[in-house]
Design an enzyme around this catalytic site. Structure first.
Site, short mmCIF file in Angstrom:
data_model
loop_
_atom_site.label_atom_id
_atom_site.label_comp_id
_atom_site.label_asym_id
_atom_site.label_seq_id
_atom_site.Cartn_x
_atom_site.Cartn_y
_atom_site.Cartn_z
N GLY A 19 28.58 -5.77 28.53
CA GLY A 19 29.25 -6.14 29.77
C GLY A 19 29.03 -7.58 30.21
CG ASN A 87 23.58 -8.64 34.14
OD1 ASN A 87 24.58 -8.57 34.83
ND2 ASN A 87 23.49 -8.08 32.93
CE1 TYR A 152 25.78 -0.63 41.40
CE2 TYR A 152 27.63 -1.19 42.81
CZ TYR A 152 26.84 -1.46 41.72
OH TYR A 152 27.12 -2.56 40.93
CB VAL A 185 33.46 -6.17 35.80
CG1 VAL A 185 33.60 -7.07 34.57
CG2 VAL A 185 33.14 -7.00 37.03
N1 NAP Z 1 31.09 -3.48 36.17
C1 NAP Z 1 31.32 -3.69 37.45
O1 NAP Z 1 32.38 -3.31 37.97
C2 NAP Z 1 30.31 -4.44 38.29
C3 NAP Z 1 30.71 -4.92 39.53
C4 NAP Z 1 29.80 -5.58 40.35
C5 NAP Z 1 28.50 -5.74 39.91
N2 NAP Z 1 28.12 -5.27 38.70
C6 NAP Z 1 26.71 -5.45 38.30
O2 NAP Z 1 26.66 -6.22 37.12
C7 NAP Z 1 25.46 -5.92 36.39
C8 NAP Z 1 25.79 -5.67 34.93
O3 NAP Z 1 26.58 -4.51 34.83
P1 NAP Z 1 27.74 -4.30 33.75
O4 NAP Z 1 28.95 -3.98 34.52
O5 NAP Z 1 27.76 -5.40 32.79
O6 NAP Z 1 27.26 -2.91 33.09
P2 NAP Z 1 26.90 -2.50 31.59
O7 NAP Z 1 27.99 -2.90 30.65
O8 NAP Z 1 26.55 -1.05 31.67
O9 NAP Z 1 25.61 -3.37 31.26
C9 NAP Z 1 24.37 -3.08 31.89
C10 NAP Z 1 23.25 -3.77 31.15
O10 NAP Z 1 22.02 -3.45 31.82
C11 NAP Z 1 21.09 -2.92 30.87
N3 NAP Z 1 20.21 -1.94 31.49
C12 NAP Z 1 20.55 -0.88 32.27
N4 NAP Z 1 19.46 -0.20 32.63
C13 NAP Z 1 18.40 -0.86 32.09
C14 NAP Z 1 17.01 -0.65 32.10
N5 NAP Z 1 16.44 0.39 32.75
N6 NAP Z 1 16.22 -1.52 31.43
C15 NAP Z 1 16.76 -2.55 30.74
N7 NAP Z 1 18.07 -2.80 30.68
C16 NAP Z 1 18.88 -1.96 31.35
C17 NAP Z 1 21.94 -2.35 29.76
O11 NAP Z 1 21.25 -2.42 28.53
P3 NAP Z 1 20.82 -1.12 27.66
O12 NAP Z 1 21.99 -0.18 27.70
O13 NAP Z 1 20.49 -1.67 26.32
O14 NAP Z 1 19.66 -0.62 28.39
C18 NAP Z 1 23.11 -3.32 29.70
O15 NAP Z 1 22.79 -4.43 28.91
C19 NAP Z 1 24.82 -4.73 37.12
O16 NAP Z 1 23.79 -5.19 37.96
C20 NAP Z 1 25.96 -4.17 37.95
O17 NAP Z 1 25.51 -3.50 39.10
C21 NAP Z 1 28.99 -4.64 37.87
#
Ligand code: NAP
Length: 240
Positions: A19, A87, A152, A185
């Site tokens: 992501g 992140n 959240y 996203v």
């Molecule tokens: N997607 C959206 O719509 C959106 C919108 C606003 C904000 N965000 C924020 O953006 C950030 C990234 O999210 P994303 O959308 O890119 O999601 P994603 O594709 O699910 O990526 C999340 C990342 O966090 C890691 N992660 C999760 N739990 C973990 C843990 N306990 N220890 C270590 N690593 C961990 C995952 O790695 P592993 O799987 O290898 O553990 C992965 O690399 C988050 O903080 C999310 O809240 C996302």
């Protein structure tokens, strides 16, 4: 962004294996930034480390020792640490009265406790150096709420509050603090939702991770006297 002010700097990225973290890692690598990448899955991290000529450390970000280990790795490998992308995060959704409270508490540990520990560790280093940039992944839900999103949103409000206090505390130093506030996203974050989030929220064209990476690059590329405390990035259709 004419002059590349990022080349030769060193950055740590948590949640780099998919992501937004992955897109930022690729964008920073293209700018000549040296990287330390982290995520739980070593199977996903290892090829990425090869691709981006980076250092990697797999682990659960809730391990209280991991933030310091990431900083130490960055200093040992590159002799400096200029940027941290705070992140790693997860999402739990549902009405407050029926949501699984144990899953909510697990989310609070990742999104709040671990993110605070990362901020604590790296801000102490940046302050000692008189320079550095903490970039926190908040969300549009860091300043707004809607039904089923309160838990959240609460974790992201916590990130906003911490960031704002930190920003004021380090004002006048060379240290910067930014919250990135994306709307929806297209990532793996909502993998457990029964309906794809774009469909559930009526957004045909969500942001791509690369859209957020461009915003992060913009924030990191400002002149030394400029601060961007918050940057919201939304899909054009997001009615919020
Ligand atoms: N997607 C959206 O719509 C959106 C919108 C606003 C904000 N965000 C924020 O953006 C950030 C990234 O999210 P994303 O959308 O890119 O999601 P994603 O594709 O699910 O990526 C999340 C990342 O966090 C890691 N992660 C999760 N739990 C973990 C843990 N306990 N220890 C270590 N690593 C961990 C995952 O790695 P592993 O799987 O290898 O553990 C992965 O690399 C988050 O903080 C999310 O809240 C996302």
């Amino acid at each position: 962004m004419s002059e590349n002010t990022l080349s030769g700097k060193a950055a740590v990225i948590t949640g780099a294996t998919s992501g937004i973290g992955l897109a930022v890692a690729r964008a920073l690598h293209a700018q000549g930034v040296h990287l330390v990448l982290s995520g739980r899955s070593a199977a996903r991290l290892d090829p990425l480390v090869q691709e981006l000529e980076a250092a990697g450390l797999a682990g659960d970000i809730c391990d209280p020792g991991l933030p310091a280990a990431l900083l130490e790795l960055c200093l040992a490998r590159y002799g400096r640490c200029d940027i941290v992308l705070n992140n790693a995060g997860i999402i739990e959704n549902g009405p407050i009265q029926t949501i699984d409270i144990d899953k909510v508490c697990a989310m609070v540990r990742v999104n709040v406790e671990a993110a605070y520990r990362v901020a604590y560790t790296f801000m102490r280093h940046f302050t000692a150096c008189g320079a550095g940039h903490l970039v926190n992944l908040s969300s549009v839900m860091g300043t707004k709420v809607r039904p089923t999103n309160g838990a959240y949103a609460g974790t992201k409000y916590a990130i906003e509050a911490l960031s704002e206090a930190l920003r004021i505390e380090v004002a006048g130093t060379g240290v910067s603090v930014t919250c990135i506030e994306p709307g929806l996203v297209r990532t793996e974050l909502h993998r457990s939702w029964p309906v794809p989030p774009g469909e559930a929220l009526g957004i045909a064209a969500p942001l791509e991770p690369e859209d957020v990476a461009r915003a992060v690059l913009f924030v990191l590329s400002q002149p030394a006297h400029v601060r961007i405390p918050r940057l919201m990035v939304l899909p054009g259709e997001h009615q919020i």
